[in-house]
Design a protein around this motif. Structure first.
Motif, PDB file in Angstrom:
ATOM      1  N   ASN A 146      14.287 -54.533 -83.173  1.00 12.64           N
ATOM      2  CA  ASN A 146      14.455 -53.918 -82.052  1.00 12.64           C
ATOM      3  C   ASN A 146      12.993 -53.050 -81.703  1.00 12.64           C
ATOM      4  O   ASN A 146      12.006 -52.984 -82.688  1.00 12.64           O
ATOM      5  CB  ASN A 146      15.617 -52.608 -82.082  1.00 12.64           C
ATOM      6  CG  ASN A 146      15.312 -51.992 -83.219  1.00 12.64           C
ATOM      7  OD1 ASN A 146      14.566 -50.982 -83.519  1.00 12.64           O
ATOM      8  ND2 ASN A 146      16.655 -51.648 -84.017  1.00 12.64           N
ATOM      9  N   GLY A 150      16.013 -55.282 -70.718  1.00 10.02           N
ATOM     10  CA  GLY A 150      16.120 -54.470 -72.040  1.00 10.02           C
ATOM     11  C   GLY A 150      15.090 -53.010 -71.594  1.00 10.02           C
ATOM     12  O   GLY A 150      15.494 -52.159 -72.169  1.00 10.02           O
ATOM     13  N   GLU A 151      14.300 -53.294 -70.860  1.00  8.98           N
ATOM     14  CA  GLU A 151      13.608 -51.735 -70.499  1.00  8.98           C
ATOM     15  C   GLU A 151      14.521 -50.964 -69.679  1.00  8.98           C
ATOM     16  O   GLU A 151      14.277 -49.664 -69.895  1.00  8.98           O
ATOM     17  CB  GLU A 151      12.182 -52.168 -69.850  1.00  8.98           C
ATOM     18  CG  GLU A 151      11.123 -51.079 -69.581  1.00  8.98           C
ATOM     19  CD  GLU A 151       9.603 -51.591 -69.373  1.00  8.98           C
ATOM     20  OE1 GLU A 151       8.930 -51.513 -70.394  1.00  8.98           O
ATOM     21  OE2 GLU A 151       9.473 -51.724 -68.395  1.00  8.98           O
ATOM     22  N   TRP A 206      14.455 -62.406 -75.759  1.00 12.25           N
ATOM     23  CA  TRP A 206      14.317 -61.254 -75.447  1.00 12.25           C
ATOM     24  C   TRP A 206      15.258 -60.764 -74.040  1.00 12.25           C
ATOM     25  O   TRP A 206      16.028 -61.605 -73.755  1.00 12.25           O
ATOM     26  CB  TRP A 206      12.781 -60.484 -75.029  1.00 12.25           C
ATOM     27  CG  TRP A 206      12.462 -61.107 -73.672  1.00 12.25           C
ATOM     28  CD1 TRP A 206      12.589 -60.554 -72.344  1.00 12.25           C
ATOM     29  CD2 TRP A 206      11.680 -62.516 -73.452  1.00 12.25           C
ATOM     30  NE1 TRP A 206      12.053 -61.170 -71.481  1.00 12.25           N
ATOM     31  CE2 TRP A 206      11.601 -62.537 -72.009  1.00 12.25           C
ATOM     32  CE3 TRP A 206      11.417 -63.497 -74.415  1.00 12.25           C
ATOM     33  CZ2 TRP A 206      10.728 -63.614 -71.338  1.00 12.25           C
ATOM     34  CZ3 TRP A 206      10.784 -64.580 -73.650  1.00 12.25           C
ATOM     35  CH2 TRP A 206      10.683 -64.567 -72.174  1.00 12.25           C
ATOM     36  N   ASP A 207      15.542 -59.680 -73.891  1.00 15.77           N
ATOM     37  CA  ASP A 207      16.579 -59.099 -72.837  1.00 15.77           C
ATOM     38  C   ASP A 207      15.738 -58.786 -71.504  1.00 15.77           C
ATOM     39  O   ASP A 207      15.021 -57.760 -71.741  1.00 15.77           O
ATOM     40  CB  ASP A 207      17.173 -57.989 -73.225  1.00 15.77           C
ATOM     41  CG  ASP A 207      18.543 -57.644 -72.040  1.00 15.77           C
ATOM     42  OD1 ASP A 207      18.513 -58.138 -71.016  1.00 15.77           O
ATOM     43  OD2 ASP A 207      19.215 -56.602 -72.451  1.00 15.77           O
ATOM     44  N   ARG A 244      17.868 -49.859 -78.302  1.00 19.60           N
ATOM     45  CA  ARG A 244      18.857 -50.847 -77.323  1.00 19.60           C
ATOM     46  C   ARG A 244      18.190 -52.037 -76.941  1.00 19.60           C
ATOM     47  O   ARG A 244      19.039 -52.963 -76.314  1.00 19.60           O
ATOM     48  CB  ARG A 244      18.717 -49.800 -75.984  1.00 19.60           C
ATOM     49  CG  ARG A 244      19.652 -50.079 -75.029  1.00 19.60           C
ATOM     50  CD  ARG A 244      21.228 -50.051 -75.511  1.00 19.60           C
ATOM     51  NE  ARG A 244      22.085 -50.246 -74.373  1.00 19.60           N
ATOM     52  CZ  ARG A 244      22.595 -51.378 -74.001  1.00 19.60           C
ATOM     53  NH1 ARG A 244      22.038 -52.542 -74.769  1.00 19.60           N
ATOM     54  NH2 ARG A 244      23.349 -51.591 -73.139  1.00 19.60           N
ATOM     55  N   THR A 245      17.055 -52.624 -77.396  1.00 19.45           N
ATOM     56  CA  THR A 245      16.660 -53.737 -76.861  1.00 19.45           C
ATOM     57  C   THR A 245      15.711 -54.372 -78.127  1.00 19.45           C
ATOM     58  O   THR A 245      15.413 -53.720 -78.785  1.00 19.45           O
ATOM     59  CB  THR A 245      15.958 -53.986 -75.764  1.00 19.45           C
ATOM     60  OG1 THR A 245      15.447 -55.344 -75.324  1.00 19.45           O
ATOM     61  CG2 THR A 245      14.346 -53.389 -75.944  1.00 19.45           C
ATOM     62  N   ASP A 246      16.099 -55.823 -78.298  1.00 16.73           N
ATOM     63  CA  ASP A 246      15.300 -56.598 -79.139  1.00 16.73           C
ATOM     64  C   ASP A 246      14.311 -57.835 -78.893  1.00 16.73           C
ATOM     65  O   ASP A 246      14.624 -58.010 -77.544  1.00 16.73           O
ATOM     66  CB  ASP A 246      16.690 -57.549 -80.094  1.00 16.73           C
ATOM     67  CG  ASP A 246      17.408 -56.340 -80.671  1.00 16.73           C
ATOM     68  OD1 ASP A 246      17.344 -56.040 -82.092  1.00 16.73           O
ATOM     69  OD2 ASP A 246      18.437 -55.772 -80.281  1.00 16.73           O
ATOM     70  N   TYR A 247      13.800 -58.122 -79.700  1.00 17.93           N
ATOM     71  CA  TYR A 247      12.699 -58.990 -79.472  1.00 17.93           C
ATOM     72  C   TYR A 247      12.656 -60.178 -80.611  1.00 17.93           C
ATOM     73  O   TYR A 247      12.666 -59.685 -81.816  1.00 17.93           O
ATOM     74  CB  TYR A 247      11.246 -58.550 -79.244  1.00 17.93           C
ATOM     75  CG  TYR A 247      11.077 -57.666 -78.375  1.00 17.93           C
ATOM     76  CD1 TYR A 247      11.111 -57.744 -76.891  1.00 17.93           C
ATOM     77  CD2 TYR A 247      11.271 -56.287 -78.716  1.00 17.93           C
ATOM     78  CE1 TYR A 247      10.881 -56.675 -76.183  1.00 17.93           C
ATOM     79  CE2 TYR A 247      11.129 -55.207 -77.858  1.00 17.93           C
ATOM     80  CZ  TYR A 247      10.961 -55.385 -76.620  1.00 17.93           C
ATOM     81  OH  TYR A 247      11.088 -54.528 -75.499  1.00 17.93           O
ATOM     82  N   HIS A 287       7.866 -55.700 -70.550  1.00 16.44           N
ATOM     83  CA  HIS A 287       8.419 -54.374 -71.017  1.00 16.44           C
ATOM     84  C   HIS A 287       7.105 -53.572 -71.177  1.00 16.44           C
ATOM     85  O   HIS A 287       6.874 -52.953 -72.325  1.00 16.44           O
ATOM     86  CB  HIS A 287       9.320 -54.447 -72.144  1.00 16.44           C
ATOM     87  CG  HIS A 287      10.532 -55.028 -71.925  1.00 16.44           C
ATOM     88  ND1 HIS A 287      11.159 -55.260 -73.157  1.00 16.44           N
ATOM     89  CD2 HIS A 287      11.261 -55.633 -70.905  1.00 16.44           C
ATOM     90  CE1 HIS A 287      12.407 -56.123 -72.643  1.00 16.44           C
ATOM     91  NE2 HIS A 287      12.109 -56.079 -71.201  1.00 16.44           N
ATOM     92  N   LYS A 316      17.781 -51.000 -70.099  1.00 13.71           N
ATOM     93  CA  LYS A 316      18.736 -50.290 -71.048  1.00 13.71           C
ATOM     94  C   LYS A 316      18.045 -49.165 -71.890  1.00 13.71           C
ATOM     95  O   LYS A 316      18.883 -48.204 -72.204  1.00 13.71           O
ATOM     96  CB  LYS A 316      18.930 -51.431 -71.870  1.00 13.71           C
ATOM     97  CG  LYS A 316      20.002 -52.333 -70.832  1.00 13.71           C
ATOM     98  CD  LYS A 316      20.384 -53.704 -71.776  1.00 13.71           C
ATOM     99  CE  LYS A 316      21.285 -54.421 -71.031  1.00 13.71           C
ATOM    100  NZ  LYS A 316      21.429 -55.861 -71.607  1.00 13.71           N
TER     101      LYS A 316
END
Length: 313
Positions: free
Chosen positions: A245, A99-100, A95-96, A155-158, A282, A102
């Motif tokens: 995402n 990400g949150e 994960w990023d 915008r964010t992936d898992y 997140h 973004k």
């Protein structure tokens, strides 16, 4: 099946390269029928130097990676013990961490004249309360799970590594806005006897059926390795990787945790939601998924059937 000409072309090229003969046979049957209505879209599918070469490319690559994997991971692939896991499991493997931020920046971006980088830098300096205010404004008052916010959640992936029974895998495999890769179905990963079956006194018959399935798989494996998984009952477990995402996670996790759902995929999706909130860190993203149901409803579809019966009455 309903699709565009381009989609059918890609489907048939892959089916014609498939190791199972029935897939190749159906490709030929489909091509014959489709050419009655959209012949110009499928001109290249069986031309030797066009579609033929494309299918050959896919088949060659599949065999090559099979060979390399067998050489480099021989012990893990052929080992008699199979997968050491004995229960349904869900692991968040990628994960990023940013990400949150973004996602919040993507929510604000269309409503400003700043560059994306500048918006993201502003978000990183925001207080938690300010970020919560952005998320609440963007998500709004969701009256039900069909009220879903927009594309900022893309915008964010898992990425999750999941071990579950094959039936649950097939239900999750149906979702479109995600990437899913799976390993071969085999009995070595074990199965679980459903609690309701045991309570009804059917555990012995269930276990017997599972053992017969495993014996048939082993009998087929040597000469029919590609077809042997057909012998494996859907209660056996399969390992698969699922990447999606936050937007698709909201759709899938809220849908697949409703009380009518199967217990296995409900548990998988409940754990995915927990991992997004706690392990990925997140909580704002997870909090938007307010219709994820973490309760245990017992006999899944019973209440839905009661409501249907009341309507019929």
């Amino acid at each position: 099946i309903y699709g565009t000409g381009q989609a059918y072309e890609q489907l048939l090229l892959r089916m014609r390269a498939h190791p199972l003969p029935e897939a190749r046979t159906y490709a030929d049957l489909m091509l014959r029928e489709l050419r009655k209505v959209i012949p110009s879209f499928l001109r290249r599918v069986d031309l030797p130097d066009r579609g033929g070469a494309w299918s050959a490319y896919l088949e060659t690559n599949r065999k090559a990676i099979d060979h390399v994997a067998a050489e480099l991971l021989a012990d893990d692939i052929a080992g008699p013990a199979g997968d050491p896991a004995t229960e349904t499991s869900v692991a968040l493997v990628d994960w990023d961490p940013d990400g949150e931020h973004k996602v919040v920046a993507a929510m604000l971006y269309p409503h400003t004249h700043l560059s994306e980088e500048a918006v993201l830098e502003r978000v990183r300096r925001m207080s938690t309360d300010d970020k919560i205010a952005v998320v609440r404004a963007y998500a709004g008052e969701r009256g039900n799970r069909r009220h879903r916010p927009g594309r900022a959640l893309e915008r964010t992936d898992y990425r999750f590594d999941i071990l579950s029974d094959y039936g649950a895998f097939r239900d999750l495999q149906r979702h479109r806005m995600l990437t899913i890769e799976w390993q071969a179905l085999r009995p070595s990963r074990g199965y679980a006897v459903p609690e309701a079956v045991a309570e009804a006194g059917g555990a012995g018959l269930f276990v017997e059926a599972m053992e017969r399935s495993a014996r048939l798989y082993e009998a087929l494996c040597t000469d029919f390795a590609e077809a042997a998984p057909y012998a494996v009952c859907l209660a056996y477990r399969i390992r698969f990787c699922l990447q999606l995402n936050a937007r698709e996670a909201m759709h899938m996790l809220e849908l697949r945790t409703t009380p009518q759902g199967h217990p296995t995929y409900r548990r998988v999706c409940q754990e995915m939601h927990r991992l997004i909130a706690e392990e990925a860190g997140h909580p704002l993203v997870a909090g938007m998924m307010r219709f994820v149901d973490h309760r245990d409803p017992g006999l899944e579809r019973l209440e839905a059937e009661r409501r249907a019966e009341r309507r019929r009455a």
